[in-house]
Design a protein around this motif. Structure first.
Motif, PDB file in Angstrom:
ATOM      1  N   LYS A   1      -3.415  -8.958  -0.708  1.00  0.00           N
ATOM      2  CA  LYS A   1      -3.793  -9.365   0.637  1.00  0.00           C
ATOM      3  C   LYS A   1      -3.205 -10.737   0.944  1.00  0.00           C
ATOM      4  O   LYS A   1      -3.147 -11.605   0.079  1.00  0.00           O
ATOM      5  CB  LYS A   1      -5.319  -9.430   0.718  1.00  0.00           C
ATOM      6  CG  LYS A   1      -5.879  -9.766   2.043  1.00  0.00           C
ATOM      7  CD  LYS A   1      -7.400  -9.778   1.983  1.00  0.00           C
ATOM      8  CE  LYS A   1      -7.982 -10.101   3.329  1.00  0.00           C
ATOM      9  NZ  LYS A   1      -9.424 -10.186   3.285  1.00  0.00           N
ATOM     10  N   THR A   2      -2.758 -10.934   2.194  1.00  0.00           N
ATOM     11  CA  THR A   2      -2.336 -12.245   2.654  1.00  0.00           C
ATOM     12  C   THR A   2      -3.556 -12.922   3.261  1.00  0.00           C
ATOM     13  O   THR A   2      -4.094 -12.462   4.272  1.00  0.00           O
ATOM     14  CB  THR A   2      -1.217 -12.135   3.696  1.00  0.00           C
ATOM     15  OG1 THR A   2      -0.103 -11.467   3.101  1.00  0.00           O
ATOM     16  CG2 THR A   2      -0.783 -13.498   4.180  1.00  0.00           C
ATOM     17  N   LEU A   3      -3.996 -13.999   2.648  1.00  0.00           N
ATOM     18  CA  LEU A   3      -5.188 -14.688   3.114  1.00  0.00           C
ATOM     19  C   LEU A   3      -4.899 -15.548   4.343  1.00  0.00           C
ATOM     20  O   LEU A   3      -5.690 -15.564   5.290  1.00  0.00           O
ATOM     21  CB  LEU A   3      -5.755 -15.562   1.991  1.00  0.00           C
ATOM     22  CG  LEU A   3      -6.161 -14.819   0.725  1.00  0.00           C
ATOM     23  CD1 LEU A   3      -6.598 -15.812  -0.339  1.00  0.00           C
ATOM     24  CD2 LEU A   3      -7.278 -13.840   1.013  1.00  0.00           C
TER      25      LEU A   3
ATOM     26  N   LYS B   1      -1.369 -15.824  -0.776  1.00  0.00           N
ATOM     27  CA  LYS B   1      -1.622 -14.416  -1.079  1.00  0.00           C
ATOM     28  C   LYS B   1      -2.543 -14.283  -2.283  1.00  0.00           C
ATOM     29  O   LYS B   1      -2.533 -15.106  -3.186  1.00  0.00           O
ATOM     30  CB  LYS B   1      -0.319 -13.678  -1.378  1.00  0.00           C
ATOM     31  CG  LYS B   1       0.581 -13.547  -0.188  1.00  0.00           C
ATOM     32  CD  LYS B   1       1.815 -12.739  -0.534  1.00  0.00           C
ATOM     33  CE  LYS B   1       2.731 -12.606   0.657  1.00  0.00           C
ATOM     34  NZ  LYS B   1       3.900 -11.790   0.343  1.00  0.00           N
ATOM     35  N   LYS B   2      -3.319 -13.188  -2.274  1.00  0.00           N
ATOM     36  CA  LYS B   2      -4.176 -12.846  -3.399  1.00  0.00           C
ATOM     37  C   LYS B   2      -3.471 -11.772  -4.212  1.00  0.00           C
ATOM     38  O   LYS B   2      -2.982 -10.782  -3.659  1.00  0.00           O
ATOM     39  CB  LYS B   2      -5.513 -12.313  -2.912  1.00  0.00           C
ATOM     40  CG  LYS B   2      -6.489 -11.984  -4.033  1.00  0.00           C
ATOM     41  CD  LYS B   2      -7.723 -11.253  -3.534  1.00  0.00           C
ATOM     42  CE  LYS B   2      -8.625 -12.169  -2.785  1.00  0.00           C
ATOM     43  NZ  LYS B   2      -9.895 -11.510  -2.420  1.00  0.00           N
ATOM     44  N   TYR B   3      -3.405 -11.966  -5.533  1.00  0.00           N
ATOM     45  CA  TYR B   3      -2.730 -11.040  -6.437  1.00  0.00           C
ATOM     46  C   TYR B   3      -3.743 -10.423  -7.394  1.00  0.00           C
ATOM     47  O   TYR B   3      -4.657 -11.094  -7.860  1.00  0.00           O
ATOM     48  CB  TYR B   3      -1.666 -11.767  -7.265  1.00  0.00           C
ATOM     49  CG  TYR B   3      -0.442 -12.141  -6.476  1.00  0.00           C
ATOM     50  CD1 TYR B   3       0.684 -11.347  -6.493  1.00  0.00           C
ATOM     51  CD2 TYR B   3      -0.400 -13.302  -5.717  1.00  0.00           C
ATOM     52  CE1 TYR B   3       1.815 -11.687  -5.791  1.00  0.00           C
ATOM     53  CE2 TYR B   3       0.721 -13.647  -4.999  1.00  0.00           C
ATOM     54  CZ  TYR B   3       1.834 -12.837  -5.040  1.00  0.00           C
ATOM     55  OH  TYR B   3       2.951 -13.174  -4.335  1.00  0.00           O
TER      56      TYR B   3
ATOM     57  N   ILE C   1      -7.300 -11.610 -11.263  1.00  0.00           N
ATOM     58  CA  ILE C   1      -7.106 -11.990  -9.863  1.00  0.00           C
ATOM     59  C   ILE C   1      -6.678 -13.452  -9.821  1.00  0.00           C
ATOM     60  O   ILE C   1      -7.291 -14.304 -10.455  1.00  0.00           O
ATOM     61  CB  ILE C   1      -8.402 -11.805  -9.056  1.00  0.00           C
ATOM     62  CG1 ILE C   1      -8.823 -10.340  -9.057  1.00  0.00           C
ATOM     63  CG2 ILE C   1      -8.231 -12.305  -7.635  1.00  0.00           C
ATOM     64  CD1 ILE C   1     -10.158 -10.090  -8.412  1.00  0.00           C
ATOM     65  N   HIS C   2      -5.607 -13.751  -9.084  1.00  0.00           N
ATOM     66  CA  HIS C   2      -5.219 -15.136  -8.857  1.00  0.00           C
ATOM     67  C   HIS C   2      -4.623 -15.275  -7.471  1.00  0.00           C
ATOM     68  O   HIS C   2      -4.250 -14.298  -6.828  1.00  0.00           O
ATOM     69  CB  HIS C   2      -4.272 -15.660  -9.941  1.00  0.00           C
ATOM     70  CG  HIS C   2      -2.929 -15.009  -9.952  1.00  0.00           C
ATOM     71  ND1 HIS C   2      -2.689 -13.815 -10.547  1.00  0.00           N
ATOM     72  CD2 HIS C   2      -1.748 -15.425  -9.448  1.00  0.00           C
ATOM     73  CE1 HIS C   2      -1.418 -13.495 -10.402  1.00  0.00           C
ATOM     74  NE2 HIS C   2      -0.823 -14.462  -9.732  1.00  0.00           N
ATOM     75  N   ILE C   3      -4.568 -16.523  -6.987  1.00  0.00           N
ATOM     76  CA  ILE C   3      -4.071 -16.834  -5.651  1.00  0.00           C
ATOM     77  C   ILE C   3      -2.810 -17.676  -5.798  1.00  0.00           C
ATOM     78  O   ILE C   3      -2.753 -18.591  -6.607  1.00  0.00           O
ATOM     79  CB  ILE C   3      -5.142 -17.578  -4.842  1.00  0.00           C
ATOM     80  CG1 ILE C   3      -6.344 -16.653  -4.631  1.00  0.00           C
ATOM     81  CG2 ILE C   3      -4.593 -18.029  -3.502  1.00  0.00           C
ATOM     82  CD1 ILE C   3      -7.523 -17.308  -3.992  1.00  0.00           C
ATOM     83  N   LYS C   4      -1.790 -17.339  -5.013  1.00  0.00           N
ATOM     84  CA  LYS C   4      -0.498 -18.002  -5.121  1.00  0.00           C
ATOM     85  C   LYS C   4      -0.030 -18.428  -3.733  1.00  0.00           C
ATOM     86  O   LYS C   4      -0.199 -17.697  -2.753  1.00  0.00           O
ATOM     87  CB  LYS C   4       0.505 -17.038  -5.751  1.00  0.00           C
ATOM     88  CG  LYS C   4       1.841 -17.625  -6.063  1.00  0.00           C
ATOM     89  CD  LYS C   4       2.702 -16.589  -6.769  1.00  0.00           C
ATOM     90  CE  LYS C   4       4.082 -17.106  -7.043  1.00  0.00           C
ATOM     91  NZ  LYS C   4       4.923 -16.067  -7.633  1.00  0.00           N
TER      92      LYS C   4
END
Length: 63
Positions: free
Chosen positions: A40-42, A31-33, A4-7
């Motif tokens: 999901k779009t945070l 977004k969370k990948y 899991i990572h956030i971009k």
């Protein structure tokens, strides 16, 4: 490799507001990948001409 990572990604979009009319602005998506796929779009926000950061919920996408 992370599971899991956030971009953060910035795109230029054509938006429409009731006060200013049609405007072209940079919209930043956080977004969370999971395994490289977007889940999901945070949060999404845009920066105004004066440098203020506003949420994209007060303006609609202009198509």
């Amino acid at each position: 490799m992370k599971l899991i990572h956030i971009k953060r990604e910035t795109k230029t979009e054509q938006r429409h507001t009731t006060k200013m009319g049609s405007l072209q602005t940079k919209v930043t998506y956080i977004k969370k990948y999971f395994l490289g796929f977007p889940v999901k779009t945070l949060h999404k926000y845009r920066e105004t001409y004066y440098g203020e950061v506003k949420s994209c919920e007060d303006c609609m996408l202009f198509i």
